[in-house]
Design a protein around this motif. Sequence first.
Motif, mmCIF file in Angstrom:
data_model
loop_
_atom_site.group_PDB
_atom_site.id
_atom_site.type_symbol
_atom_site.label_atom_id
_atom_site.label_comp_id
_atom_site.label_asym_id
_atom_site.label_seq_id
_atom_site.Cartn_x
_atom_site.Cartn_y
_atom_site.Cartn_z
ATOM 1 N N LEU A 13 0.836 -1.209 0.000
ATOM 2 C CA LEU A 13 0.000 0.000 0.000
ATOM 3 C C LEU A 13 0.868 1.255 0.000
ATOM 4 C CD1 LEU A 13 -2.842 -0.951 2.504
ATOM 5 C CD2 LEU A 13 -3.107 -0.424 0.079
ATOM 6 N N GLY A 14 1.936 1.227 0.765
ATOM 7 C CA GLY A 14 2.852 2.365 0.794
ATOM 8 C C GLY A 14 3.418 2.665 -0.576
ATOM 9 N N VAL A 15 3.770 1.617 -1.308
ATOM 10 C CA VAL A 15 4.305 1.800 -2.669
ATOM 11 C C VAL A 15 3.241 2.423 -3.567
ATOM 12 C CG1 VAL A 15 5.138 0.582 -4.722
ATOM 13 C CG2 VAL A 15 6.003 -0.052 -2.462
ATOM 14 N N LEU A 16 2.009 1.962 -3.454
ATOM 15 C CA LEU A 16 0.932 2.540 -4.269
ATOM 16 C C LEU A 16 0.726 4.017 -3.954
ATOM 17 C CD1 LEU A 16 -1.679 -0.362 -4.195
ATOM 18 C CD2 LEU A 16 -0.247 0.353 -6.117
ATOM 19 N N TYR A 17 0.821 4.370 -2.677
ATOM 20 C CA TYR A 17 0.674 5.783 -2.307
ATOM 21 C C TYR A 17 1.828 6.634 -2.841
ATOM 22 C CZ TYR A 17 -3.355 4.876 0.686
ATOM 23 O OH TYR A 17 -4.604 4.546 1.161
ATOM 24 N N ILE A 18 3.029 6.064 -2.906
ATOM 25 C CA ILE A 18 4.150 6.807 -3.500
ATOM 26 C C ILE A 18 3.810 7.170 -4.942
ATOM 27 C CG2 ILE A 18 6.508 6.613 -4.406
ATOM 28 C CD1 ILE A 18 7.240 5.007 -1.939
ATOM 29 N N ARG A 19 3.281 6.204 -5.677
ATOM 30 C CA ARG A 19 2.953 6.425 -7.096
ATOM 31 C C ARG A 19 1.915 7.517 -7.282
ATOM 32 N NH1 ARG A 19 2.719 0.042 -8.688
ATOM 33 N NH2 ARG A 19 4.970 -0.299 -8.546
ATOM 34 N N GLN A 20 1.120 7.769 -6.233
ATOM 35 C CA GLN A 20 0.101 8.819 -6.281
ATOM 36 C C GLN A 20 0.582 10.110 -5.615
ATOM 37 O OE1 GLN A 20 -3.393 7.116 -4.495
ATOM 38 N NE2 GLN A 20 -3.468 5.445 -5.956
ATOM 39 N N ASN A 21 1.865 10.132 -5.237
ATOM 40 C CA ASN A 21 2.455 11.278 -4.538
ATOM 41 C C ASN A 21 1.755 11.587 -3.213
ATOM 42 O OD1 ASN A 21 4.404 11.674 -6.566
ATOM 43 N ND2 ASN A 21 2.948 12.866 -7.761
ATOM 44 N N LEU A 22 1.214 10.569 -2.572
ATOM 45 C CA LEU A 22 0.575 10.708 -1.267
ATOM 46 C C LEU A 22 1.574 10.219 -0.217
ATOM 47 C CD1 LEU A 22 -2.969 9.391 -2.243
ATOM 48 C CD2 LEU A 22 -2.279 11.774 -1.866
ATOM 49 N N TYR A 23 2.561 11.061 0.040
ATOM 50 C CA TYR A 23 3.707 10.647 0.837
ATOM 51 C C TYR A 23 3.376 10.393 2.305
ATOM 52 C CZ TYR A 23 6.211 12.014 -3.350
ATOM 53 O OH TYR A 23 6.645 12.110 -4.638
ATOM 54 N N GLU A 24 2.518 11.194 2.892
ATOM 55 C CA GLU A 24 2.174 10.969 4.296
ATOM 56 C C GLU A 24 1.473 9.619 4.473
ATOM 57 O OE1 GLU A 24 3.070 12.556 7.111
ATOM 58 O OE2 GLU A 24 4.317 13.745 5.761
ATOM 59 N N LYS A 25 0.587 9.281 3.541
ATOM 60 C CA LYS A 25 -0.092 7.984 3.610
ATOM 61 C C LYS A 25 0.903 6.846 3.397
ATOM 62 C CE LYS A 25 -4.863 9.016 2.548
ATOM 63 N NZ LYS A 25 -5.522 8.371 3.664
ATOM 64 N N SER A 26 1.867 7.052 2.515
ATOM 65 C CA SER A 26 2.863 5.998 2.294
ATOM 66 C C SER A 26 3.723 5.820 3.546
ATOM 67 C CB SER A 26 3.725 6.288 1.063
ATOM 68 O OG SER A 26 4.500 7.442 1.234
ATOM 69 N N ILE A 27 4.097 6.910 4.193
ATOM 70 C CA ILE A 27 4.879 6.824 5.433
ATOM 71 C C ILE A 27 4.092 6.038 6.482
ATOM 72 C CG2 ILE A 27 5.758 8.152 7.407
ATOM 73 C CD1 ILE A 27 6.582 10.333 5.344
ATOM 74 N N GLU A 28 2.804 6.362 6.640
ATOM 75 C CA GLU A 28 1.971 5.661 7.613
ATOM 76 C C GLU A 28 1.964 4.158 7.358
ATOM 77 O OE1 GLU A 28 -1.973 7.306 7.505
ATOM 78 O OE2 GLU A 28 -1.236 9.336 7.899
ATOM 79 N N ASN A 29 1.847 3.766 6.110
ATOM 80 C CA ASN A 29 1.779 2.347 5.778
ATOM 81 C C ASN A 29 3.124 1.649 5.947
ATOM 82 O OD1 ASN A 29 -0.974 1.319 4.636
ATOM 83 N ND2 ASN A 29 -0.776 3.461 4.049
ATOM 84 N N PHE A 30 4.205 2.293 5.566
ATOM 85 C CA PHE A 30 5.523 1.684 5.776
ATOM 86 C C PHE A 30 5.810 1.529 7.267
ATOM 87 C CE2 PHE A 30 6.726 3.690 1.512
ATOM 88 C CZ PHE A 30 6.460 2.524 0.813
ATOM 89 N N GLU A 31 5.472 2.553 8.050
ATOM 90 C CA GLU A 31 5.688 2.468 9.494
ATOM 91 C C GLU A 31 4.833 1.363 10.114
ATOM 92 O OE1 GLU A 31 5.067 6.490 10.849
ATOM 93 O OE2 GLU A 31 7.163 7.026 10.464
ATOM 94 N N LYS A 32 3.608 1.214 9.649
ATOM 95 C CA LYS A 32 2.734 0.152 10.151
ATOM 96 C C LYS A 32 3.338 -1.217 9.813
ATOM 97 C CE LYS A 32 -1.164 -1.498 11.796
ATOM 98 N NZ LYS A 32 -1.509 -1.444 13.195
#
Length: 76
Positions: A13-32
């Motif tokens: 999910l974090g990778v998908l958020y990166i592709r959408q430039n949604l960095y805060e959401k990607s950080i949340e998912n990687f941290e989770k």
Amino acid sequence: MSSEGDSSLYNNLGVLYIRQNLYEKSIENFEKSIEMGNKNIGVYINLSRVYLEEKKFNDAIETLEKAKNIYENKRN
């Protein structure tokens, strides 16, 4: 699904958020993913990439150090 599978899901999910430039959401998912015990260095590298995009250089360095430690521990 196993805890390992769940942690991989958050990484993906974090990778998908990166592709959408949604960095805060990607950080949340990687941290989770990491909180759930993911010891794959890829998740740490992905997280550091986002920190670089966000110009959070100290966080990026710290995250890469963790990836390095995991890598070295697996080799020994």
